[in-house]
Design an enzyme around this catalytic site. Structure first.
Site, short mmCIF file in Angstrom:
data_model
loop_
_atom_site.label_atom_id
_atom_site.label_comp_id
_atom_site.label_asym_id
_atom_site.label_seq_id
_atom_site.Cartn_x
_atom_site.Cartn_y
_atom_site.Cartn_z
NE ARG A 325 -3.40 -0.24 2.92
CZ ARG A 325 -4.56 -0.87 2.77
NH1 ARG A 325 -5.41 -0.45 1.89
NH2 ARG A 325 -4.84 -1.91 3.50
N GLY A 326 2.00 1.18 0.68
CA GLY A 326 2.89 2.34 0.74
C GLY A 326 3.34 2.79 -0.64
#
Lengths: 387, 568
Positions: A325-326
């Protein structure tokens, strides 16, 4: 146990009123919110929600927060903004100001979910059954989730009035339905009750609100940008919820005296004459709206070069963020930033500037070391992007 | 009449003038005649505008409004019930015992102050009602008791301390209110700049303070242009009680007497060419007299104030659990509990004949059993906050080779005891370069024994990693409603840092940091020094984590288990 509580009621066998004061309010059921009831307050008192909101462009400083909100407005898929910080730093003001600034969107007339007629795949069950969809321009919804809201109002529930008066089983859309395609704003997000947080997590992840209660079985689209604000002193956020937010910004009270004076001065001017104050900033607000519209148009065609992608991946690796997700958020936010600034390509500079907001809440946390996560991201950015 | 009391009455007048604009008053005083007298004055200043008192622990349906269940059932259509906040529109809400206010209620009150309206999205209806009110927070906290939530206090213009005022001070005529006319009406911009500067000098971080002061200055001016005197008075009323530090002494002591209008009677002729800086300075000087004398004492106290009650932690704060073991029923609303069907029917049964009387609506007569809201019984639950003992065992080569067996024995003993008391035990071991949770919180005796038996020893001492792992486990225990107790068995000689790199200095610093985290999280800890000859390292560590320190040079399992039992 059986006669408990009934002895005192023997004298008058009537339906007891549970409260001393029963004053019917205007109950709004199933409709979009009306304007506030007419006020009977003295004109010299403070303006309230009925008055024009404080203009977005009149906010002094807090560049990171404003940038994050604008990015979420350019590309709603970045996944929400979390604003954490000191008291009285204009968190709520900025979010309400942004709402007033957004250009109106096209929606199916009369649809409680404000479906987009241009995207047939995302239509709700009601719009799908209609042969002809009539579109109208509506303001982008910014829905407040007030503390103390009950679950039935958030997800929607049985229409109580119709059930009681006519015996009909009808669905009454809740706040999530109203927030579709817009913003869901939660002030004091860290004080939200746990069961509501779980519910929001699920809907925010899937973009679909599933209602299975009171004999109803309904799914409707609920894609919204989650905007939360809060104060870390009043309780921390659960890590699962923290991770859902695309961007996290920290706001602090400005320490520079000139800035502080400017903030108080503008606020004071606004409170004395909101209309004149807003008129004064209308032009700059319009300019921001124009830039936003242009950025949205440019966004799909903006290419992210491989070098930028690789740098984003290396950054996340170095910081040890969990999951992908980062990287995804980093890439999307950098692209939105580039679009907003009218750049031709997404450069390393965009990446470096947005990295603290996109990554600081994804690091392994250390409660005593709150400012440290920002420093860690900045250090990693300096190390990796300068190579 | 003492000046302090005159000041208090002045605050009451101002707050009554524009309750919503001022936000309200934070009144620090014990319950007593002086406070009651002040409230009476406030009420008479308010006149016919509403005054409501907020009961402690008010539920949302009364605070914000919601569905009136009884009326709705009787009428057959939804009937809303207005909340206390909406009823107080235009007036004030008195909050007794404000220091006990939960952060949730405080946030609702703050949102109402901000919006001037109360929004309720509850029980299938959305309502918005104007609620332009002021709050009177009665702070009865003493010493290092809980504090009024700062998020709420920040939004109120005034802070009063009535504790020093005796009953005798309240009688007599008011001292002549000195309203020196200090110069010409100054520009609004200059006034704001001066107030901001003064706030900075007094160490007030929030920007609401100067804004509130400006509002109060306008109230004082009463519609006319704001004068210097108004700004000064507003600074005394709003800024001074918020001071977090004494203003830095005037740089030139010889200039101070001339600059101090409160010391010498105001001569009414300040320097007309006063610069912005001088204006702020004189403001600071004016507020100096109004700074509470016990500021320093309070500041030192505040440093030791216990952490504010945290929301979102269901465990310790839970008052009326909705889960757990059923413990009887009680009459109550369905909103606060689960319906107990049989007791409800039982409560309704004796009245059926009366209710079926012809005076009732005909539709009611069709129902086989008529249940009124007074009949509702809800299940009471009892939930015992169970204790989970988390053992953080040093399994490194340095200390634990001979101790590990003893630690294992102690865990097993406690486990057997926990089996009787329904407590849980968890085990974290640290050795080599990191820590691992050998045993998640469990009551399973056999599984625990297996996990313990397989626990290897040897390697470095990554103390910080071990403490971090124990803290993480403790947090998760707390989140699920339990009470964690961390028992650390170590000799305190860390030699592996958090990053896994060997090195005694860095490892010790990291360990102390991890210990401080445990203390900050308010987790109960016990440190058992397993070194053959106890040394200061372990004791320092125990101090850092606020742990109880038990040197056990000749620990055997029974003695250890006994010590832990007596320690908790």
């Amino acid at each position: 146990m059986i006669v408990n509580g009934s002895t005192h009621a023997r004298a008058g066998e009537k339906v007891p009123a549970t409260s001393a004061i029963v004053k019917p309010l205007q109950a709004e059921t199933g409709r979009r919110p009306r304007t506030t009831p007419p006020e009977s307050t003295p004109p010299e008192a403070r303006p309230d929600a009925a008055a024009p909101t404080f203009p977005f462009s009149a906010i002094v400083g807090q560049d990171e927060m404003r940038r994050a909100l604008l990015i979420a407005a350019v590309d709603p898929s970045v996944g929400g903004v979390l604003v954490f910080g000191d008291r009285g730093t204009g968190k709520s003001t900025a979010i309400r100001g942004l709402a007033a600034l957004l250009p109106p969107m096209a929606a199916v007339a009369g649809c409680p979910y404000a479906c987009d007629p241009g995207r047939p795949a995302e239509l709700c069950h009601r719009c799908r059954e209609q042969a002809v969809l009539r579109a109208e321009a509506v303001p982008v919804p910014v829905v407040d989730l007030p503390l103390g809201a009950t679950e039935d109002r958030v997800v929607g529930a049985l229409d109580l009035e119709r059930a009681l008066t006519r015996g009909e089983k009808a669905f009454e859309p809740g706040l999530l339905a109203r927030a579709n395609r817009g913003f869901l704003y939660i002030d004091e997000v860290n004080l939200l009750e746990d069961h509501l947080v779980d519910l929001l997590l699920d809907v925010a992840a899937s973009g679909v609100n599933t209602v299975e209660r009171e004999g109803l079985s309904i799914r409707h689209p609920a894609r919204f940008v989650l905007v939360g604000s809060g104060n870390p002193e009043e309780g921390e956020l659960r890590p699962q919820l923290l991770d859902r937010f695309g961007l996290a910004v920290e706001v602090t009270t400005p320490t520079d005296l000139a800035v502080r004076i400017d903030v108080v001065r503008r606020r004071d001017a606004y409170e004395r004459d909101p209309a004149a104050f807003c008129a004064h900033y209308a032009k700059t607000d319009r300019a921001i709206r124009k830039t936003l519209t242009a950025a949205r148009a440019r966004l799909p065609g903006l290419h992210v070069p491989d070098a930028t992608l690789e740098a984003a991946a290396r950054l996340c690796l170095a910081l040890g963020t969990d999951g992908l997700r980062g990287e995804l958020t980093l890439m999307r936010t950098a692209r939105a930033l580039a679009a907003y600034e009218g750049a031709d390509t997404v450069s390393l500079d965009h990446l470096a500037r947005i990295a603290p907001s996109a990554l600081r809440h994804r690091l392994r946390r250390n409660p005593l070391d709150e400012s440290g996560s920002t420093a860690r991201v900045t250090r990693a950015v300096a190390e990796i992007l300068s190579r | 009449m003492s000046p302090a009391w005159a000041n208090a009455l002045r605050v009451a007048r101002l707050a009554a003038l524009d309750p919503h604009g001022c936000g309200g008053v934070l009144v620090r005083a014990g319950a007593g005649p002086v406070r009651d007298l002040w409230l009476d004055h406030l009420a008479s200043d308010l006149g016919s505008r509403p005054t409501r008192r907020l009961p402690v622990g008010i539920a949302d349906d009364r605070l914000l409004g919601g569905l009136d269940l009884a009326a709705t059932l009787a009428a057959g259509r939804p009937i809303a019930q207005s909340g206390l906040l909406a009823e107080a529109d235009g007036g004030i809400v008195v909050v007794p015992m404000a220091e006990r206010l939960s952060s949730g209620t405080a946030a609702r009150l703050a949102a109402t102050l901000d919006a001037g309206a109360v929004r309720a999205e509850r029980d299938g209806m959305a309502a918005r009602a104007p609620a332009r009110l002021g709050l009177i927070l009665l702070d009865e906290g003493e010493g290092d008791d809980a504090r009024v939530p700062e998020t709420l206090a920040d939004r109120l213009a005034f802070r009063l301390d009535l504790t020093g005022i005796a009953w005798g001070d309240t009688s007599g005529a008011a001292p002549d209110e000195v309203r020196p006319h200090l110069g010409d009406p100054d520009g609004v911009d200059t006034a704001i700049a001066d107030l901001c500067r003064a706030a900075a000098h007094l160490g007030i971080a929030s920007l609401r303070a100067p804004l509130m002061a400006m509002r109060v200055a306008r109230l004082l001016a009463g519609g006319a242009d704001v004068t210097n005197a108004d700004v000064r008075a507003a600074a005394c009323l709003v800024l001074a009680p918020r001071a977090t530090r004494l203003p830095p002494d005037a740089e030139e002591p010889q200039a101070a007497p001339a600059e101090r209008p409160d010391a010498s009677p105001p001569d009414g002729s300040p320097d007309p060419d006063a610069t912005l800086e001088a204006g702020a300075d004189s403001l600071v000087e004016a507020t100096r007299a109004a700074i509470p004398p016990d500021l320093l004492a309070r500041l030192t106290q505040a440093a030791h104030a216990p952490p504010a009650p945290k929301a979102g932690r269901v465990g310790a704060a839970m008052q009326a659990p909705r889960t757990g073991r059923p413990a009887g029923t009680r009459p109550g609303s369905l909103r606060v509990g689960r319906l107990a069907l049989l007791p409800t029917l039982r409560a309704a049964a004796p009245w059926q004949r009366l209710r079926a009387a012809p005076t009732d609506a005909p539709s009611d007569a069709l129902l086989p059993i008529q249940v009124r809201s007074a009949d509702f019984r809800i299940t009471r639950f009892r939930q015992r906050s169970e204790t989970t003992t988390i053992f953080a065992v040093d399994a490194s080569g340095s200390s634990a080779l001979e101790r590990l067996a003893e630690a294992k024995g102690a865990v097993e003993l406690l486990l057997a005891e926990a089996y009787v008391r329904r407590d849980k035990v968890a085990l974290v071991a640290f050795r080599g370069t990191g820590a691992e949770v050998v045993l998640a919180p469990t009551r399973a005796l056999a599984r625990a024994r297996r996990g313990l038996g397989a626990l290897p020893g040897g390697g470095g001492t990554p103390l910080a990693a071990g403490l971090d792992a124990a803290a993480e486990l403790a947090h998760s225990v707390r989140r699920s409603g339990g009470t964690p107790v961390v028992v650390v068995l170590t000799d305190g000689r860390a030699n592996v840092a958090r990053s896994g790199v060997p090195g005694r200095a860095a490892a010790n610093a990291d360990a102390l940091n991890a210990a401080a985290l445990l203390r900050a999280a308010d987790i109960r800890t016990i440190l058992i020094d397993t070194a053959a000859r106890p040394q200061d390292t372990a004791r320092h560590l125990a101090d850092a984590m606020g742990a109880r320190y038990l040197p056990l040079p000749y620990a055997d399992a029974t003695a250890m288990s006994h010590a832990i039992r007596s320690a908790r």
